[in-house]
Design a protein around this motif. Structure first.
Motif, short mmCIF file in Angstrom:
data_model
loop_
_atom_site.label_atom_id
_atom_site.label_comp_id
_atom_site.label_asym_id
_atom_site.label_seq_id
_atom_site.Cartn_x
_atom_site.Cartn_y
_atom_site.Cartn_z
N ALA A 121 31.91 -39.39 -23.86
CA ALA A 121 32.36 -40.46 -24.74
C ALA A 121 32.91 -41.63 -23.92
O ALA A 121 32.67 -42.80 -24.24
CB ALA A 121 33.43 -39.94 -25.69
N TYR A 220 35.11 -43.89 -29.95
CA TYR A 220 34.02 -44.34 -30.81
C TYR A 220 34.45 -45.42 -31.79
O TYR A 220 33.64 -46.24 -32.21
CB TYR A 220 33.38 -43.15 -31.53
CG TYR A 220 32.25 -42.57 -30.72
CD1 TYR A 220 30.99 -43.14 -30.74
CD2 TYR A 220 32.47 -41.48 -29.88
CE1 TYR A 220 29.96 -42.64 -29.97
CE2 TYR A 220 31.44 -40.97 -29.10
CZ TYR A 220 30.20 -41.56 -29.15
OH TYR A 220 29.17 -41.07 -28.38
N CYS A 243 24.28 -43.75 -28.64
CA CYS A 243 25.39 -42.84 -28.94
C CYS A 243 24.98 -41.70 -29.87
O CYS A 243 25.75 -40.73 -30.02
CB CYS A 243 26.55 -43.60 -29.59
SG CYS A 243 27.20 -44.95 -28.60
N SER A 244 23.83 -41.79 -30.51
CA SER A 244 23.47 -40.83 -31.55
C SER A 244 23.36 -39.41 -31.02
O SER A 244 23.82 -38.45 -31.65
CB SER A 244 22.16 -41.25 -32.21
OG SER A 244 21.11 -41.33 -31.25
N HIS A 246 24.84 -38.07 -28.43
CA HIS A 246 26.17 -37.55 -28.10
C HIS A 246 26.92 -37.14 -29.36
O HIS A 246 27.60 -36.10 -29.38
CB HIS A 246 26.96 -38.61 -27.33
CG HIS A 246 28.32 -38.14 -26.91
ND1 HIS A 246 29.45 -38.91 -27.04
CD2 HIS A 246 28.73 -36.97 -26.38
CE1 HIS A 246 30.50 -38.23 -26.61
NE2 HIS A 246 30.09 -37.06 -26.18
N ILE A 247 26.79 -37.91 -30.42
CA ILE A 247 27.45 -37.57 -31.68
C ILE A 247 26.90 -36.25 -32.23
O ILE A 247 27.66 -35.41 -32.73
CB ILE A 247 27.27 -38.71 -32.70
CG1 ILE A 247 28.04 -39.95 -32.23
CG2 ILE A 247 27.74 -38.29 -34.08
CD1 ILE A 247 27.80 -41.19 -33.08
N CYS A 248 25.59 -36.05 -32.13
CA CYS A 248 24.99 -34.79 -32.59
C CYS A 248 25.52 -33.60 -31.79
O CYS A 248 25.82 -32.54 -32.36
CB CYS A 248 23.47 -34.86 -32.47
SG CYS A 248 22.69 -36.01 -33.63
#
Length: 261
Positions: A121, A220, A243-244, A246-248
């Protein structure tokens, strides 16, 4: 060793019965476990090989990802082979030292995974909010220091857990109602006051996983704030798309952790 043969507060083995109430369906339950574990080994191994051999992937995000993959491989290999032995062969006994080692590896490496996701992050924050300084901030030395600090945090903070559990007297039962050894599951079997030990475990959990999650959310928020201030929609879309993944990964990690708590 069966629970009915209970004679000592310091057992040489514990019993892992598996999923209580579903013993007759153990073979069927093992199918999804096995079908996830084997592809996970192959996929993660392939991913590590690709990151290692492809110079263009020697970037902070992929280096942190490779450490995360290694941690995931260790945790899955620590728990799933024994779980499959329970399902297939009814091999429910686990030696006390093996049980304590399993507890240490599960909790310490989970702490490392949480720290690695915080590092990922931070990498996204620097890449989006301060892109011109990204390579200067996240140098090879900085990445090595971050990785080492994440590993040492897990090793040192969770180091007391197996020793604390080894000193406890277990005069109720030696059956752990789980498919693997877990810290609080053993604490509940002790026949002494474990308030201090439980408080220590909760404090460690807050200052590792809990604090990491708060900092990830904060990072974030700042990323979204910076992204929506970009002049073009295309630039916003590209920033969010990076970022998608990493969010998953965070959702996959933190959701089971909350459900298991």
């Amino acid at each position: 060793m069966a629970a009915s043969n209970w004679t000592t507060p310091h057992p040489s083995t514990f019993i892992l019965p598996g999923i209580l109430g579903l013993e007759a369906a153990n073979v069927w339950i093992s199918i999804p476990f096995c079908s996830v574990y084997i592809p996970s080994l192959l996929g993660n191994g392939l991913l590590l090989a690709v990151i290692k051999t492809e110079p263009s992937l020697h970037e902070p995000m992929y280096l942190f990802l490779s450490l995360l993959v290694l941690a995931d491989l260790v945790i899955s290999t620590t728990t799933l082979p024994k779980t499959l032995c329970i399902f297939w062969f009814r091999d429910q006994a686990i030696h006390t030292n093996a049980c304590l080692a399993q507890i240490y590896l599960i909790h310490s490496i989970s702490t490392m995974e949480s720290g690695l996701m915080l590092a990922m992050a931070f990498n996204r924050y620097v890449a989006i909010c301060n892109p011109l300084q990204h390579s200067a901030i996240l140098t090879s030395q900085a990445i090595a220091k971050i990785g080492l600090s994440v590993v040492m945090r897990g090793v040192l903070l969770l180091g007391p857990h197996p020793f604390l559990l080894q000193w406890l007297p277990y005069c109720r039962t030696n059956v752990i109602s789980h498919t693997y050894c877990e810290f609080m599951a053993l604490v509940k079997l002790a026949c002494v006051d474990t308030t201090v030990m439980t408080a220590y475990s909760l404090v460690v959990a807050f200052f590792t996983g809990g604090l990491d999650l708060l900092l990830i959310v904060l990072s974030y928020v700042m990323i979204l704030w910076a992204t929506f201030r970009l002049p073009s929609k295309e630039a916003q879309r590209k920033s969010l798309s990076t970022c998608s993944s990493h969010i998953c990964v965070m959702l996959v990690f933190y959701t089971p952790a909350f459900l298991d708590s």
